[in-house]
Design a protein around this motif. Structure first.
Motif, short mmCIF file in Angstrom:
data_model
loop_
_atom_site.label_atom_id
_atom_site.label_comp_id
_atom_site.label_asym_id
_atom_site.label_seq_id
_atom_site.Cartn_x
_atom_site.Cartn_y
_atom_site.Cartn_z
N UNK A 322 0.81 -1.21 0.00
CA UNK A 322 0.00 0.00 0.00
C UNK A 322 0.85 1.27 0.00
N UNK A 323 2.07 1.19 0.56
CA UNK A 323 2.96 2.34 0.57
C UNK A 323 4.38 1.87 0.87
N UNK A 324 5.32 2.82 0.83
CA UNK A 324 6.72 2.48 1.06
C UNK A 324 6.95 1.94 2.46
N UNK A 325 6.25 2.48 3.44
CA UNK A 325 6.42 2.03 4.82
C UNK A 325 6.08 0.55 4.95
N UNK A 326 5.00 0.13 4.31
CA UNK A 326 4.62 -1.29 4.36
C UNK A 326 5.63 -2.15 3.59
N UNK A 327 6.10 -1.63 2.45
CA UNK A 327 7.06 -2.38 1.63
C UNK A 327 8.38 -2.59 2.36
N UNK A 328 8.74 -1.65 3.22
CA UNK A 328 10.01 -1.74 3.95
C UNK A 328 9.84 -2.35 5.33
N UNK A 329 8.62 -2.60 5.76
CA UNK A 329 8.36 -3.06 7.12
C UNK A 329 8.73 -4.50 7.37
N UNK A 330 8.91 -4.83 8.64
CA UNK A 330 9.26 -6.19 9.05
C UNK A 330 8.03 -7.10 9.13
N UNK A 331 6.84 -6.53 9.35
CA UNK A 331 5.65 -7.34 9.58
C UNK A 331 5.27 -8.22 8.39
N UNK A 332 5.59 -7.77 7.17
CA UNK A 332 5.21 -8.54 5.98
C UNK A 332 5.82 -9.94 5.97
N UNK A 333 6.94 -10.11 6.67
CA UNK A 333 7.71 -11.34 6.52
C UNK A 333 7.17 -12.50 7.36
N UNK A 334 6.14 -12.25 8.18
CA UNK A 334 5.47 -13.38 8.84
C UNK A 334 3.98 -13.43 8.50
N UNK A 335 3.54 -12.54 7.65
CA UNK A 335 2.13 -12.53 7.29
C UNK A 335 1.77 -13.75 6.44
N UNK A 336 0.66 -14.44 6.75
CA UNK A 336 0.26 -15.61 5.95
C UNK A 336 -0.48 -15.22 4.68
#
Length: 348
Positions: A322-336
């Motif tokens: 959705x934005x750069x913050x989400x693209x660079x965030x750590x949370x994406x890497x455990x999202x199912x």
């Protein structure tokens, strides 16, 4: 004030009720969670959250880890890393320990909070200048890695980091790999400092620019080698590093790390068109460093660009961000709910 993203029961990988340590998705999710724990350890310190108010511990306890110690910066006393020990319960018959690390050393990235921001930005500047290895924070991190490896052996230690922390983990991993010790590494959104070619939408233009850059880089490398015998030693070290295969986790919408996608894909395409020897030389040299050398500004021998690595297992998050913050965030890497694609790249 605590945020929802800091609370494990609100944003953590609760779906991993039984961790399969042979599963790449599970291993990635646990490693990312342990990095997230370092961020929250520092936020707990800044917010003076202690005892039941502290939020960090669920991020490691959920996966049966114990916090051995924090890694603290000697300049501002912030927590930038942590060492964890895997301690499954005595009645762990239902928990498979095959493929588990015995210890994990994790590093956080930049925190945009007053108590640590200035020091983190200072480290970011050192990273841009290829001088991260000269900082006291890295010296503390490297000593912790060396001590742990000397104590328990390299096969029992994982490295993990996000953003600036991924750069710290990569540098530590490269340093150990040069001595023949190859640590399993999970590098989330690792910085790649170069022109943002990957952001060009037209594939033919992008490919043409990369081919031109490779030819120029290879030519300058050959010219430099004829004048500088030390370059042969650097090439030998690059080949030695090829046995180390860190895990790189990148998002194409994050220009901090997206160049790794093109860096490895271009090498494969060059081999396919019969230009592998050119790219083999180009991939181990920085065009910027070679140009500086060509105009008489000799770079220090130990100032090699951090992003130059021979081999990697690259996992790309193909889910639109959705934005750069989400693209660079750590949370994406455990999202199912994300779509990941992994490719193994080995330097031959």
């Amino acid at each position: 004030m605590a945020t929802e993203r800091e609370a494990f029961d609100l944003s953590g990988p609760l779906h991993l009720t039984a961790t399969d340590w042979t599963n790449a998705t599970h291993r990635r999710s646990v490693a990312a969670s342990l990095v997230q724990a370092v961020y929250i350890l520092e936020r707990d310190r800044q917010q003076k959250r202690e005892g039941p108010d502290a939020l960090a511990s669920p991020w490691w306890e959920f996966f049966h880890f114990k916090l051995l110690r924090n890694l603290v910066d000697d300049a501002d006393f912030c927590i930038f890393g942590a060492i964890y020990e895997f301690k499954p319960p005595s009645s762990h018959g239902e928990i498979s320990t095959k493929g588990t690390p015995k210890y994990v050393i994790a590093f956080r990235g930049t925190l945009t909070k007053p108590d640590s921001f200035s020091r983190d930005i200072e480290l970011d500047i050192h990273l841009i200048r290829n001088g991260l290895h000269r900082t006291s924070r890295f010296e503390i991190a490297m000593q912790a890695v060396r001590n742990m490896v000397a104590s328990v052996g390299g096969s029992n230690v994982w490295l993990a980091g996000h953003s600036l922390g991924a750069a710290m983990a990569m540098l530590a991993g490269k340093t150990m790999a040069k001595t023949g010790i190859f640590l399993e590494s999970f590098l989330f959104n690792p910085p790649f400092l170069s022109a943002p070619i990957e952001r060009i939408k037209e594939k033919k233009v992008k490919h043409g620019i990369r081919i031109a850059a490779s030819v120029i880089t290879a030519g300058l490398a050959i010219a430099n080698a004829s004048k500088n015998p030390r370059s042969h030693q650097s090439n030998d070290q690059f080949t030695t590093l090829s046995a180390w295969v860190p895990g790189l986790f990148v998002n194409p919408a994050d220009h901090v790390c997206s160049e790794y996608i093109g860096y490895f894909e271009h090498r494969k395409k060059m081999e396919e068109i019969g230009a592998g020897s050119i790219e083999k030389l180009a991939t181990q040299n920085s065009l910027t460093s070679l140009l500086m050398t060509a105009i008489g500004k000799q770079q220090p021998q130990d100032q090699e660009p951090l992003h130059l690595i021979p081999s990697a297992n690259v996992t790309v998050n193909l889910t639109p961000s959705r934005d750069l913050k989400a693209a660079h965030g750590i949370h994406q890497w455990w999202s199912p709910d994300m779509h990941f694609e992994s490719n193994l790249h080995r330097y031959m």
